[in-house]
Design a protein around this motif. Sequence first.
Motif, PDB file in Angstrom:
ATOM      1  N   VAL A   1     -46.171  36.457 -15.586  1.00  0.00           N
ATOM      2  CA  VAL A   1     -45.621  37.685 -15.012  1.00  0.00           C
ATOM      3  C   VAL A   1     -45.307  38.642 -16.161  1.00  0.00           C
ATOM      4  CG1 VAL A   1     -43.837  38.742 -13.603  1.00  0.00           C
ATOM      5  CG2 VAL A   1     -44.621  36.423 -13.071  1.00  0.00           C
ATOM      6  N   ASP A   2     -45.938  39.802 -16.123  1.00  0.00           N
ATOM      7  CA  ASP A   2     -45.719  40.854 -17.118  1.00  0.00           C
ATOM      8  C   ASP A   2     -44.946  41.969 -16.423  1.00  0.00           C
ATOM      9  OD1 ASP A   2     -45.843  42.496 -19.319  1.00  0.00           O
ATOM     10  OD2 ASP A   2     -48.035  42.506 -19.463  1.00  0.00           O
ATOM     11  N   CYS A   3     -43.899  42.473 -17.089  1.00  0.00           N
ATOM     12  CA  CYS A   3     -43.024  43.457 -16.466  1.00  0.00           C
ATOM     13  C   CYS A   3     -42.659  44.530 -17.480  1.00  0.00           C
ATOM     14  CB  CYS A   3     -41.756  42.767 -15.950  1.00  0.00           C
ATOM     15  SG  CYS A   3     -40.562  43.867 -15.154  1.00  0.00           S
ATOM     16  N   GLY A   4     -42.755  45.791 -17.057  1.00  0.00           N
ATOM     17  CA  GLY A   4     -42.348  46.909 -17.896  1.00  0.00           C
ATOM     18  C   GLY A   4     -41.396  47.814 -17.131  1.00  0.00           C
ATOM     19  N   ILE A   5     -40.342  48.264 -17.813  1.00  0.00           N
ATOM     20  CA  ILE A   5     -39.314  49.075 -17.165  1.00  0.00           C
ATOM     21  C   ILE A   5     -38.993  50.295 -18.021  1.00  0.00           C
ATOM     22  CG2 ILE A   5     -36.867  49.130 -16.488  1.00  0.00           C
ATOM     23  CD1 ILE A   5     -37.107  46.213 -15.680  1.00  0.00           C
ATOM     24  N   LEU A   6     -38.845  51.424 -17.358  1.00  0.00           N
ATOM     25  CA  LEU A   6     -38.320  52.634 -17.977  1.00  0.00           C
ATOM     26  C   LEU A   6     -36.865  52.775 -17.551  1.00  0.00           C
ATOM     27  CD1 LEU A   6     -39.010  55.278 -19.600  1.00  0.00           C
ATOM     28  CD2 LEU A   6     -39.378  56.356 -17.365  1.00  0.00           C
ATOM     29  N   LEU A   7     -35.974  52.864 -18.524  1.00  0.00           N
ATOM     30  CA  LEU A   7     -34.542  52.988 -18.254  1.00  0.00           C
ATOM     31  C   LEU A   7     -33.964  54.048 -19.190  1.00  0.00           C
ATOM     32  CD1 LEU A   7     -32.042  51.766 -16.704  1.00  0.00           C
ATOM     33  CD2 LEU A   7     -31.719  50.304 -18.725  1.00  0.00           C
ATOM     34  N   ASP A   8     -33.426  55.096 -18.606  1.00  0.00           N
ATOM     35  CA  ASP A   8     -32.803  56.174 -19.396  1.00  0.00           C
ATOM     36  C   ASP A   8     -33.730  56.698 -20.490  1.00  0.00           C
ATOM     37  OD1 ASP A   8     -30.479  55.937 -17.857  1.00  0.00           O
ATOM     38  OD2 ASP A   8     -29.638  54.424 -19.197  1.00  0.00           O
ATOM     39  N   GLY A   9     -35.001  56.830 -20.142  1.00  0.00           N
ATOM     40  CA  GLY A   9     -35.949  57.475 -21.042  1.00  0.00           C
ATOM     41  C   GLY A   9     -36.662  56.570 -22.030  1.00  0.00           C
ATOM     42  N   PHE A  10     -36.339  55.271 -22.019  1.00  0.00           N
ATOM     43  CA  PHE A  10     -36.978  54.341 -22.957  1.00  0.00           C
ATOM     44  C   PHE A  10     -37.530  53.121 -22.220  1.00  0.00           C
ATOM     45  CE2 PHE A  10     -34.461  56.954 -25.721  1.00  0.00           C
ATOM     46  CZ  PHE A  10     -35.252  57.088 -26.850  1.00  0.00           C
ATOM     47  N   CYS A  11     -38.546  52.521 -22.840  1.00  0.00           N
ATOM     48  CA  CYS A  11     -39.279  51.431 -22.197  1.00  0.00           C
ATOM     49  C   CYS A  11     -38.906  50.062 -22.758  1.00  0.00           C
ATOM     50  CB  CYS A  11     -40.783  51.634 -22.387  1.00  0.00           C
ATOM     51  SG  CYS A  11     -41.409  53.146 -21.635  1.00  0.00           S
ATOM     52  N   GLY A  12     -38.998  49.076 -21.900  1.00  0.00           N
ATOM     53  CA  GLY A  12     -38.950  47.673 -22.293  1.00  0.00           C
ATOM     54  C   GLY A  12     -40.134  46.962 -21.667  1.00  0.00           C
ATOM     55  N   ASP A  13     -40.657  45.946 -22.344  1.00  0.00           N
ATOM     56  CA  ASP A  13     -41.871  45.261 -21.889  1.00  0.00           C
ATOM     57  C   ASP A  13     -41.784  43.806 -22.310  1.00  0.00           C
ATOM     58  OD1 ASP A  13     -44.419  44.749 -20.941  1.00  0.00           O
ATOM     59  OD2 ASP A  13     -45.464  45.918 -22.478  1.00  0.00           O
ATOM     60  N   SER A  14     -42.002  42.902 -21.371  1.00  0.00           N
ATOM     61  CA  SER A  14     -41.930  41.476 -21.691  1.00  0.00           C
ATOM     62  C   SER A  14     -42.750  40.700 -20.675  1.00  0.00           C
ATOM     63  CB  SER A  14     -40.464  41.005 -21.664  1.00  0.00           C
ATOM     64  OG  SER A  14     -40.339  39.660 -22.073  1.00  0.00           O
ATOM     65  N   ALA A  15     -43.176  39.511 -21.067  1.00  0.00           N
ATOM     66  CA  ALA A  15     -43.960  38.657 -20.172  1.00  0.00           C
ATOM     67  C   ALA A  15     -43.591  37.204 -20.403  1.00  0.00           C
ATOM     68  CB  ALA A  15     -45.459  38.873 -20.398  1.00  0.00           C
ATOM     69  N   TYR A  16     -43.764  36.406 -19.348  1.00  0.00           N
ATOM     70  CA  TYR A  16     -43.435  34.979 -19.406  1.00  0.00           C
ATOM     71  C   TYR A  16     -44.386  34.241 -18.475  1.00  0.00           C
ATOM     72  CZ  TYR A  16     -40.250  31.021 -20.150  1.00  0.00           C
ATOM     73  OH  TYR A  16     -39.686  29.825 -20.536  1.00  0.00           O
ATOM     74  N   THR A  17     -44.845  33.072 -18.903  1.00  0.00           N
ATOM     75  CA  THR A  17     -45.705  32.244 -18.059  1.00  0.00           C
ATOM     76  C   THR A  17     -44.888  31.091 -17.489  1.00  0.00           C
ATOM     77  OG1 THR A  17     -47.639  32.840 -19.388  1.00  0.00           O
ATOM     78  CG2 THR A  17     -47.853  30.931 -17.929  1.00  0.00           C
ATOM     79  N   PHE A  18     -44.860  31.025 -16.161  1.00  0.00           N
ATOM     80  CA  PHE A  18     -44.036  30.073 -15.431  1.00  0.00           C
ATOM     81  C   PHE A  18     -44.879  28.930 -14.855  1.00  0.00           C
ATOM     82  CE2 PHE A  18     -42.062  34.243 -15.087  1.00  0.00           C
ATOM     83  CZ  PHE A  18     -40.715  33.991 -15.311  1.00  0.00           C
TER      84      PHE A  18
END
Length: 266
Positions: free
Chosen positions: A100-117
Motif C-alpha cells: 500500500v502506497d499512500c501520499g498526503i498533502l497537509l498544510d501545503g506539504f507532502c508526505g509519502d510512504s509505502a508498506y507491504t503487508f
Amino acid sequence: MEVFLKTEDEIESMRQASQLVGKALAELAKNIREGITTKQLDDIAEAFIRDNGGVPIFKGFPNPYGKPFPASICTSVNSAVVHGIPNENTVLRNGDIISVDCGILLDGFCGDSAYTFCVGEVSDEIKTLLKTTKESLYKGIEAAQAGRHLGDIGHAVQTYCEGKGYGVVRELTGHGIGKKMHEDPQVPNYGKYGDGMLLKPGMCLAIEPMITMGDASIGLMPDRWTIRTRDNRPAAHFEHTIAVRNGKADILSTFEEIEQIERKQY
C-alpha cells in the motif's frame, strides 16, 4: 534539474504530513484481512485522511498516458510491484501480500510512504523477501547523509538485495519531495558508490526499494497504471520520506504503529 533545500520549518511541516501517512497506513493495517477488497481499503484510507485534515494526493494524479489515478492509495497485490488500482473485484486471500502506497498533502506539504503487508499466513520465502526489502530501505537511508552521493543510496539498496538473490527494479525510482509529491532528484535503487549528485542538508527524499523475488523485469498492465513482474513472482515495496542531515538522516514518516499492530497479529 532544480533541487529545493527545505528550511527547518518546512521539514517540520513535511514531518506532520508524513506522520499522517504513517497513521493512515496503520489504520489500513487494522483492516487488512482475508475477504476485504482493495476498494474497501481505499474507502477507509480516504475517509481517514480527509477526517484528519489531509488531501490524498494520488487521487487524480496524471500518468504519461493522460489517465488520472482514480483512487487515494495504490494497492499492489502479489506480483504487482506498484501503482495497483483499488477495485471491488480484487479480494484479499490468505497468503497474499499487498503493498500500500499512500501520499498526503497537509498544510501545503507532502508526505509519502509505502508498506507491504501480509494477509493471514504467508510463506516463509515471501516473509524473507519482505524482511530483506524493508532492511534495504534502512540501508539506503543510512547512506543518505550530507557529503555523500545520490549513488550511495542506490548502491546500498542494490548490493544488499542482489547479495541475497533478489531482483532490483530499475525503471522505477524514489524521488525528491516537498510542496509537490515528485520533485528532483530521482532516487534509483541501484547505483555506483561515490557517483551522482552531492547530498546536502535540507534535501528531502522519498526512498523506496521495489524488490522482486525473481527476475527484475516488469511490465505495464492494460489499465496503464499497474506495474507487474514479468515472471509473475511476488514483489515487495517499502518507502520512507526523509530529510538529509549532517550525519544520520531524519526519517519523517513512520512504521512504528504498523509494526505494533503486526506484533499483536502475529
